[in-house]
Design an enzyme around this catalytic site. Sequence first.
Site, short mmCIF file in Angstrom:
data_model
loop_
_atom_site.label_atom_id
_atom_site.label_comp_id
_atom_site.label_asym_id
_atom_site.label_seq_id
_atom_site.Cartn_x
_atom_site.Cartn_y
_atom_site.Cartn_z
N LYS A 90 -5.24 5.63 -5.71
CA LYS A 90 -4.29 6.50 -6.41
C LYS A 90 -3.80 5.79 -7.65
O LYS A 90 -3.42 4.61 -7.59
CB LYS A 90 -3.07 6.79 -5.48
CG LYS A 90 -2.02 7.67 -6.13
CD LYS A 90 -2.39 9.13 -6.04
CE LYS A 90 -1.58 10.03 -6.95
NZ LYS A 90 -2.19 10.18 -8.31
N GLN A 111 -0.92 -1.37 -9.69
CA GLN A 111 -0.78 -0.12 -8.95
C GLN A 111 -0.88 -0.35 -7.44
O GLN A 111 -0.20 0.30 -6.66
CB GLN A 111 -1.87 0.86 -9.41
CG GLN A 111 -1.57 2.31 -9.08
CD GLN A 111 -0.58 2.94 -10.06
OE1 GLN A 111 -0.70 2.76 -11.26
NE2 GLN A 111 0.41 3.67 -9.57
N LYS A 114 2.55 -1.64 -6.43
CA LYS A 114 3.55 -0.58 -6.66
C LYS A 114 3.44 0.49 -5.58
O LYS A 114 4.44 0.89 -4.97
CB LYS A 114 3.28 0.04 -8.04
CG LYS A 114 4.29 1.08 -8.46
CD LYS A 114 3.79 1.93 -9.61
CE LYS A 114 3.39 1.11 -10.82
NZ LYS A 114 3.17 1.95 -12.03
N LYS A 126 -6.84 2.80 -11.29
CA LYS A 126 -6.46 3.21 -12.65
C LYS A 126 -7.72 3.56 -13.39
O LYS A 126 -8.80 3.05 -13.07
CB LYS A 126 -5.75 2.06 -13.38
CG LYS A 126 -4.90 2.53 -14.54
CD LYS A 126 -3.52 2.91 -14.07
CE LYS A 126 -2.68 3.54 -15.13
NZ LYS A 126 -1.28 3.69 -14.68
N ASP A 166 -1.01 9.06 -17.51
CA ASP A 166 -0.43 7.80 -18.00
C ASP A 166 -0.37 8.00 -19.53
O ASP A 166 -0.32 9.15 -19.99
CB ASP A 166 -1.31 6.59 -17.59
CG ASP A 166 -0.61 5.25 -17.80
OD1 ASP A 166 0.23 4.88 -16.98
OD2 ASP A 166 -0.88 4.56 -18.81
#
Length: 453
Positions: A90, A111, A114, A126, A166
């Site tokens: 994701k 990510q 996070k 990403k 993004d």
Amino acid sequence: MRDYVAELMGEVKAKNPAEPEFHQAVQEVVDSLSVVLEQHPEYRHEKILQRIIEPERVIMFRVPWRDDQGNLHVNRGFRIQMNSAIGPYKGGMRFHPTVNLSILKFLAFEQVFKNALTTLPMGGAKGGSDFDPKGKTDFEVMRFCQAFMCELFRHIGPDTDVPAGDIGVGAREIGFMFGMYKRLKNEFTGVMTGKGLTWGGSVIRPEATGYGAVYFAEEMLKTRKEDLKGKIALVSGSGNVAQYTVEKLNSLGAKPVTLSDSTGFIYDEDGITREKLAFVMELKNVRRGRISEYADKFKGTVFTPVDPTLDHNPLWNTKAQCAFPSATQNEINEKDADNLLKNGVYVVSEGANMPTTIEGVHRFLQAGILYGPGKAANAGGVATSGLEMAQNSMRISWTREEVDARLYKIMKSIHAVCDRTAEKYGTPGNYVNGANIASFLKVANAMMDQGLV
Ligand code: NDP
Ligand code: 2IT
């Protein structure tokens, strides 16, 4: 443990040359982990860090498309599927001319940690392209997005990898990409987040990153029995994250006074009110104009153009108590960090990913200010993407109040786990260590459970 970490960084640099942003993101995480690696030799024996640093899969591909004049262009597309230990890959997609492997690997790496903090089951990824949406017509952006998805579709799926937005990828681009995915697969699924509200999107997803960064700042302030009311806030960027940061700051009684884009920044001493923010949203999201127009429109405000000869950004040399960097990586260097501290800033909540250099971070930590690193402070965006996925799976949609309450609860819980973990490992108040250690433990333990993966 110093030697172990130094050796590891040596390997990372040798194996991934010319990827400075990736090295920086890895360095920041491993710097926090010495004490954990000391206490848990099993992570060293199992080479968990070496495995986490290596992406599970890197996809790079050609994206050929034609502009309105019929000229051919060839861009490069990427998807870095970094880690799927705790859920499907994701993470967002970035369209910007600076995009390269280093930038996307740093973002995918961040990510993973996070997403682990969000409390939701999501792995990390990403992607994006060096395509520059600036100055392109809607038709050109559509053709590019369609060409991009013609390759990406075979690598993603609602239970495999779920992209989102993004920098340079917002509602328009998500729409074009989702439309092509659906056409190619003949399936209507929650394969992307940030979708339109009538076709599977979640309320509050556009607002979530900015709102979340402000909620995180409020939580940090609560530890000192303070709140945001009456505080002056510096915000950089003027895109999705910056806009909703300003909106939430206003509604909590703070006074945001700056916004920026790649051409410079505006300073509005009277505050960027709700009405003025509406102008910014129209300027940036509809007309796609430059932030200098703000100073033309509102008297008494100042536009300062970017000066490439300076070793600092004058935006961060402005009197305030709070800062919300919300543009891009490495926008605060050590000089900027010193300027922020000198000007009275003692709350920094990062809406952007890795906006502060390692030296800048050290300055904040040494000064003992309330410093919320991006992987904790801006996790509200991907958390709400996780809520969008949950709604899609159940084929229902929650109300604004429901989603906002869940977002708020998640940000509170991220703050609490970072705070608790920092304390437990001997560095109270250090949210960098708290975020890195808590998320590492979650991912590392999942990987240990799953064998040699
Ligand atoms: P947008 O594309 O909506 O806005 C980006 C803003 O930052 C624009 O004002 C842009 O100016 C400025 N900017 C981008 N690159 C540069 C650069 N190299 N130099 C100077 N200014 C720059 O993106 P978002 O608001 O979505 O993203 C902002 C940051 O937040 C990024 O770091 C992103 O990774 C992070 N983030 C985003 C999330 C989301 O949900 N969207 C979630 C978590 C983090 P200009 O238009 O002139 O290029
Ligand atoms: O950096 C990020 O967390 C994002 N760009 C959002 C990712 C997502 O999947 O919502």
